[in-house]
Structure formats: structure tokens, C-alpha cells
Design a protein around this motif. Structure first.
Motif, short mmCIF file in Angstrom:
data_model
loop_
_atom_site.label_atom_id
_atom_site.label_comp_id
_atom_site.label_asym_id
_atom_site.label_seq_id
_atom_site.Cartn_x
_atom_site.Cartn_y
_atom_site.Cartn_z
N MET A 1 0.82 -1.17 0.00
CA MET A 1 0.00 0.00 0.00
C MET A 1 0.88 1.25 0.00
N LYS A 2 2.06 1.15 0.58
CA LYS A 2 2.96 2.30 0.60
C LYS A 2 3.37 2.68 -0.82
N ALA A 3 3.61 1.69 -1.65
CA ALA A 3 4.05 1.97 -3.02
C ALA A 3 2.98 2.71 -3.82
N ALA A 4 1.72 2.52 -3.47
CA ALA A 4 0.62 3.21 -4.14
C ALA A 4 0.25 4.49 -3.41
N HIS A 5 1.01 4.82 -2.34
CA HIS A 5 0.80 6.03 -1.55
C HIS A 5 -0.58 6.05 -0.88
N VAL A 6 -0.99 4.90 -0.36
CA VAL A 6 -2.26 4.80 0.36
C VAL A 6 -1.92 4.70 1.84
N ARG A 7 -2.39 5.66 2.61
CA ARG A 7 -2.12 5.68 4.04
C ARG A 7 -3.14 4.84 4.78
N PRO A 8 -2.76 4.31 5.95
CA PRO A 8 -3.69 3.47 6.72
C PRO A 8 -4.95 4.20 7.18
N ASP A 9 -4.93 5.52 7.25
CA ASP A 9 -6.12 6.24 7.69
C ASP A 9 -7.07 6.55 6.53
N LEU B 1 -10.70 3.81 2.37
CA LEU B 1 -10.79 2.56 1.59
C LEU B 1 -9.56 1.67 1.77
N TYR B 2 -8.73 1.98 2.77
CA TYR B 2 -7.48 1.24 2.96
C TYR B 2 -7.72 -0.25 3.13
N GLU B 3 -8.63 -0.62 4.00
CA GLU B 3 -8.87 -2.04 4.27
C GLU B 3 -9.41 -2.77 3.04
N ASP B 4 -10.29 -2.11 2.30
CA ASP B 4 -10.82 -2.72 1.07
C ASP B 4 -9.71 -2.94 0.05
N LEU B 5 -8.88 -1.93 -0.14
CA LEU B 5 -7.79 -2.04 -1.10
C LEU B 5 -6.79 -3.11 -0.67
N PHE B 6 -6.53 -3.19 0.63
CA PHE B 6 -5.62 -4.20 1.16
C PHE B 6 -6.16 -5.61 0.89
N GLN B 7 -7.45 -5.81 1.16
CA GLN B 7 -8.07 -7.12 0.93
C GLN B 7 -8.06 -7.48 -0.56
N GLU B 8 -8.36 -6.51 -1.41
CA GLU B 8 -8.33 -6.76 -2.85
C GLU B 8 -6.93 -7.15 -3.31
N PHE C 1 3.20 -8.00 -7.59
CA PHE C 1 3.34 -6.67 -7.02
C PHE C 1 2.95 -5.60 -8.04
N ARG C 2 3.46 -5.74 -9.25
CA ARG C 2 3.11 -4.76 -10.30
C ARG C 2 1.61 -4.74 -10.57
N LYS C 3 1.01 -5.92 -10.65
CA LYS C 3 -0.42 -5.99 -10.94
C LYS C 3 -1.24 -5.39 -9.79
N ILE C 4 -0.84 -5.66 -8.56
CA ILE C 4 -1.54 -5.11 -7.40
C ILE C 4 -1.43 -3.59 -7.38
N ILE C 5 -0.24 -3.07 -7.67
CA ILE C 5 -0.04 -1.62 -7.69
C ILE C 5 -0.93 -0.99 -8.76
N TRP C 6 -0.91 -1.54 -9.96
CA TRP C 6 -1.71 -0.96 -11.04
C TRP C 6 -3.20 -1.04 -10.75
N GLN C 7 -3.64 -2.14 -10.20
CA GLN C 7 -5.06 -2.27 -9.87
C GLN C 7 -5.45 -1.29 -8.76
N THR C 8 -4.59 -1.12 -7.78
CA THR C 8 -4.86 -0.19 -6.69
C THR C 8 -4.91 1.25 -7.20
N LEU C 9 -3.95 1.62 -8.04
CA LEU C 9 -3.94 2.97 -8.60
C LEU C 9 -5.17 3.21 -9.48
N ASN C 10 -5.56 2.19 -10.22
CA ASN C 10 -6.75 2.31 -11.07
C ASN C 10 -8.00 2.52 -10.20
N ARG C 11 -8.11 1.76 -9.14
CA ARG C 11 -9.26 1.89 -8.23
C ARG C 11 -9.27 3.26 -7.56
N LEU C 12 -8.10 3.75 -7.15
CA LEU C 12 -8.02 5.07 -6.53
C LEU C 12 -8.43 6.17 -7.52
#
Length: 143
Positions: A1-9, A12-19, A45-56
Motif C-alpha cells: 500500500m505504501k508503493a501506491a501512496h495509500v495511508r492506513p487512515d 478505503l485502505y482495508e478494502d484495497l488491502f483485501q483486494e 506486485f506490479r499488478k496489485i499496484i496498477w489495480q490499486t492505482l486504477n481503483r483510486l
């Protein structure tokens, strides 16, 4: 989550983490077993980062659209002629960017992205100015 710059606060952090975990498990099942674990981890890792950034990005666009509709709705119900006269006088004091946002975005239905590209103004700056403009308009109308 750090690589996608998503903070724990972030809400949607928990949802993104679970996904991310689910996607990693899917990648472990899908990729051929002849690949090494390191290769699988890098690809995952690359796929998770891209999917997370896309969702954000989708969430940001969704929030921007919803904010536009909700805030513009509050301001869009100008029924009193006095308010129109007050606004007409106050618009002269607005900055050029505020007039641009008011006329082309709130009234003309152009997106902030379109305005950003057309006038070469950062979208983040337009968003901040829009928020301040809406607050200013509320203050003017509530006088």
C-alpha cells in the motif's frame, strides 16, 4: 500500500488491502509453476499496484462527480431575484480562475479535466479553487 501512496487512515485502505491479497492469491494460482517465486512476486506486485492505482483513480473521479452534483445542487436553487443581483455584483470581484470554474464548469458542465487541459492549469489547483469558490458563494448567498 505504501508503493501506491495509500495511508492506513484512508477510508478505503482495508478494502484495497483485501483486494490486493485476493489478487495475489489469484496470481499464485494462475501463473505457471515453472516461474520462480521471486518472478511471481514481482509480477503480482506490479499488478496489485496498477489495480490499486486504477481503483483510486476511479474513486477520485466518482467523488469529484458526486461533489459537483451535491455542491452545485445546493447553489443551483437560486430562486430569489435579489440573490441573482448580489451574485452579479460579486462575480466582478472573482479571480479569472473562479469565473472560469463558475461559468464553464458549474454552469457549462465542462469537467475540471477538460478545463485543466484547455487552459493548462493543474487539475488539483482547479479543484481547490472550486471548493473555495463554492464556500464563497454559500457565504455570499447566506448574507
Amino acid at each position: 500500500m505504501k508503493a501506491a501512496h495509500v495511508r492506513p487512515d484512508y477510508h478505503l485502505y482495508e478494502d484495497l488491502f483485501q483486494e490486493g491479497l485476493i489478487l495475489y492469491a489469484e496470481m499464485l494460482e494462475q501463473l505457471p509453476s515453472e516461474k520462480t517465486r521471486t518472478e511471481i512476486d514481482k509480477l503480482s506486485f506490479r499488478k496489485i499496484i496498477w489495480q490499486t492505482l486504477n481503483r483510486l483513480h476511479k474513486e477520485q473521479l466518482n467523488c469529484e462527480r458526486n461533489t459537483d452534483i451535491e455542491e452545485a445542487y445546493d447553489l443551483g436553487e437560486i430562486k430569489d431575484l435579489d440573490n441573482l443581483v448580489i451574485l452579479k455584483g460579486e462575480i466582478k470581484e472573482f479571480s479569472e480562475i473562479e469565473r472560469l470554474i463558475l461559468l464553464e464548469h458549474l454552469i457549462g458542465n465542462s469537467t475540471l479535466r477538460q478545463l485543466s487541459a484547455e487552459y493548462e492549469i493543474p487539475r488539483r489547483s482547479l479543484t481547490r479553487t472550486k471548493h473555495n469558490l463554492l464556500e464563497k458563494l454559500r457565504e455570499i448567498l447566506n448574507r
